[in-house]
Design a protein around this motif. Sequence first.
Motif, PDB file in Angstrom:
ATOM      1  N   SER A  60       0.841  -1.208   0.000  1.00 11.86           N
ATOM      2  CA  SER A  60       0.000   0.000   0.000  1.00 11.86           C
ATOM      3  C   SER A  60       0.871   1.252   0.000  1.00 11.86           C
ATOM      4  N   LEU A 278      -2.428   1.282   7.654  1.00  9.01           N
ATOM      5  CA  LEU A 278      -3.819   0.879   7.536  1.00  9.01           C
ATOM      6  C   LEU A 278      -3.798  -0.433   6.768  1.00  9.01           C
ATOM      7  N   THR A 280      -4.611  -3.655   4.601  1.00  8.25           N
ATOM      8  CA  THR A 280      -5.511  -3.875   3.465  1.00  8.25           C
ATOM      9  C   THR A 280      -6.227  -5.212   3.638  1.00  8.25           C
ATOM     10  N   ASP A 307      -4.174  -3.380  -5.311  1.00 10.96           N
ATOM     11  CA  ASP A 307      -3.499  -3.529  -4.015  1.00 10.96           C
ATOM     12  C   ASP A 307      -4.230  -4.640  -3.259  1.00 10.96           C
ATOM     13  N   VAL A 308      -3.459  -5.597  -2.741  1.00  5.46           N
ATOM     14  CA  VAL A 308      -4.100  -6.767  -2.110  1.00  5.46           C
ATOM     15  C   VAL A 308      -3.698  -6.832  -0.635  1.00  5.46           C
TER      16      VAL A 308
HETATM   17 MG   LIG Z   1      -1.794  -2.884   2.316  1.00  4.10          MG
END
Ligand SMILES: [Mg+2]
Length: 464
Positions: A60, A278, A280, A307-308
């Motif tokens: 991220s 944060l 994901t 984004d995983v």
């Molecule tokens: Mg992430």
Amino acid sequence: MRPPPDETPSQLTARLKREADAQRISDNIDEEIKRDRAAQRKSRKELRILLLGQGESGKSTTLKNFRMQYAKEAWEHERSGWRSVVQLNIIRSIILILEIIEAEMSGSGPLLDDDDSSRRLSESSTSGDAFTDKHRLLMIRLAPLRGVEAALKRRLGAGAEPYRPSQPLSATPFDDPVLPIPAPKRRSEFFVRSWTDAVDGSHGQNPEIQADADSSTITFMTCKDDMRALWDDPAVQRALERRKIRLADTAGFFLNDLDRIATRSYTATDDDIVRARLRTVGIQEYLLRITDGFSLRDNAWVWKLYDVGGCRTQRSAWLPFFENTDVIIFLCPVSCFDERLDEDQRVNRLEDSTLLWRSICSTKLLTKTQLILFLNKCDLLKRKLKRGIKLKTYLPSYGDRPNEVMPVVKYLREKYKEIQKQHSPEPRVAYIYTTTVTDTTATAKTLHSIRDRVLRENLVTSNL
Ligand SMILES: [Mg+2]
Ligand SMILES: Nc1nc2c(ncn2[C@@H]2O[C@H](COP(=O)(O)OP(=O)(O)OP(=O)(O)O)[C@@H](O)[C@H]2O)c(=O)[nH]1
């Protein structure tokens, strides 16, 4: 299909050949369909890019760098929303410290990290004496932060997801599901389904949300001096040291910036945003408009970035995205060689990353996908090696090479390059970058270089 019962050896040979031919034709057709789809996407000047890697590897954060460079308007629009995430990160650090004090005062064992629980228990029973009425008072004065934590989570739409042991926890559940294992006792991290929704700048225009944010900020500001007193306290520092918790090196650490952050006028800087944590969950799509610097005209491409969530419980969701992916950026946090996975404390993080990389390299569906590897968190690696933590203790194959950042990175680069070479179904170029993606200036250069490489390669393959 079952073989006929009275099949002769020559019939068997002929049947196996027929089956192999049929399989080859089917594979060729699949391959052609994939090539067509990729060509269509490229003729629309569209690329699909997947960010992969274990939890907390920096996916991220890399995405944030991309958006900072190539989606400037959205980046600015979201800036005000990050203030809540930074506040929440700080409160989580404070609550962790309060929990440690509570545990030590009550003589119960620590809740995190160290394996040697018998040593910890005996230490904590004596170390509890280090905490006094001063700490009790701080605990009372900081109690309102728990209410602020709840309010911030509500506002961000954040949840705290315990690791679910009923799910497969292998490194690569997309090709090798295994039986579940017991989950460790660990504080769950908070997450949001989509951080663009959570930090949406237009929330500030809603009077109710704004009033709620103001009230959280006021309580947060009121607690500033006590938060600082807690963090600066020598007994707290010693307790953290005993438990080998280096808070300053953990994700979302902002306790040294309280004076700047705990104010009404605070606005998150780019550096704050890339450092904010944060987690994901699931898979999120982000669009970027990328223009290349070398085509004469019509040089705008759409990059779809995915984004995983990288935690083992999240990895089975990656598979459907493999099919049409042009580029994978794989993040390996090289500083984690002495750490274990949050979701499975038996597994070394670097080993998990290596397994994952090997599996990505060998996945047939990704044969034509361009792989870009980031050996990330080099700043933390440097600090760790400087503190005398030896790579070879955790990676015996490193042997007696110097325990310094350059040789370590060189060794890991070669190791990962070799894995790619050995396990890729077809030869492909190794693109490996040494990164600290929280360093936005250096990362901007890396991303420009990637943009040019990726676009050049795709211009060639699509004959545009
Ligand atoms: Mg992430
Ligand atoms: N010091 C340092 N911190 C980093 C680096 N890269 C990422 N981080 C921090 O590590 C934390 C985790 O990074 P993320 O980008 O959220 O990790 P992720 O791979 O998206 O993790 P999941 O969403 O759980 O899969 C964040 O607080 C980042 O600021 C780095 O190179 N150096």
